[in-house]
Design an enzyme around this catalytic site. Sequence first.
Site, short mmCIF file in Angstrom:
data_model
loop_
_atom_site.label_atom_id
_atom_site.label_comp_id
_atom_site.label_asym_id
_atom_site.label_seq_id
_atom_site.Cartn_x
_atom_site.Cartn_y
_atom_site.Cartn_z
N GLU A 79 -1.27 -9.74 -1.36
CA GLU A 79 -2.72 -9.98 -1.33
C GLU A 79 -3.31 -9.99 -2.74
O GLU A 79 -4.23 -10.76 -3.03
CB GLU A 79 -3.40 -8.92 -0.46
CG GLU A 79 -3.11 -9.11 1.02
CD GLU A 79 -3.62 -7.96 1.86
OE1 GLU A 79 -4.48 -8.20 2.72
OE2 GLU A 79 -3.15 -6.81 1.67
N GLU A 130 2.54 -6.24 7.34
CA GLU A 130 1.70 -5.24 8.02
C GLU A 130 1.92 -5.20 9.53
O GLU A 130 1.79 -4.14 10.15
CB GLU A 130 0.22 -5.52 7.71
CG GLU A 130 -0.20 -5.23 6.29
CD GLU A 130 0.01 -6.41 5.34
OE1 GLU A 130 -0.47 -6.34 4.20
OE2 GLU A 130 0.64 -7.41 5.77
N ALA A 168 0.83 -1.20 0.00
CA ALA A 168 0.00 0.00 0.00
C ALA A 168 0.87 1.26 0.00
O ALA A 168 2.08 1.20 0.23
CB ALA A 168 -0.91 0.00 1.23
N GLY A 209 -0.14 -5.43 0.28
CA GLY A 209 -1.20 -5.47 -0.72
C GLY A 209 -0.78 -6.14 -2.00
O GLY A 209 -1.60 -6.73 -2.71
#
Length: 255
Positions: free
Chosen positions: A109, A129, A61, A106
């Site tokens: 993911e 994270e 992110a 991300g």
Amino acid sequence: MTVTLEVAAGVGTLRLDRPPMNALDVATQDRLKELAEEATRREDVRAVVIYGGERVFAAGADIKEMQAMDHTAMVLRARDLQDSFTAVARIPKPVVAAVTGYALGGGCELALCADFRIAAENAKLGQPEILLGLIPGAGGTQRLSRLVGPSKAKDLIFTGRQVRADEALAIGLVDRVVPAAEVYEQAHAWAAKLAQGPAIALRAAKESIDTGLETDIDTGLAVERNWFAGLFATEDRERGMRSFVEEGPGKAKFL
């Protein structure tokens, strides 16, 4: 545009293009959702490749953007964040991630939303994270544990450590490791081969597997049963069986 969709020979390439690290900011997330939905609708897209370029898949992110968000802002944004990734996961066609360089947070993911992951030998994947005092928020706690099992998922998520391509292959996080220069070529070849298959049957297979993983076995069997019977109404089923009887297995040409 931070994400583009290019279509050739039945394969749609969702290309992340936000140098230098393809950080997934809000605008990129929204664009990803928009193009995933377009790939779902378009009949000329029969398989999809997700690609971040030769150097990096996506390093996560946009932390500077997230740092400026408070609790209220993230409560309002979290659903949209997940929805953008879920739109990729729910493309009812074969999807392969071509992973080069970093696929972290991300980025990892997003790779988890694909049906198949081809990684470069120098790739590094992970969910860091926890090192920010957070947990994965775009599906990582759910998709990673379903893919590699809860113990391995907890190892990666609890520690935030990165895994190299060889370990990712060993734990089932990626499906194939190839030289970096061959990642996109092999991913596209895999997608192109499936793009020639029976589109409705491939959709049925994907939905049956994915639904079954998210529910009890009786419900999964019901989904499989309904799709299996329904495929007997398709031209592809007629074409496939006729070819098998007349020419032998594996020679059917689907529209």
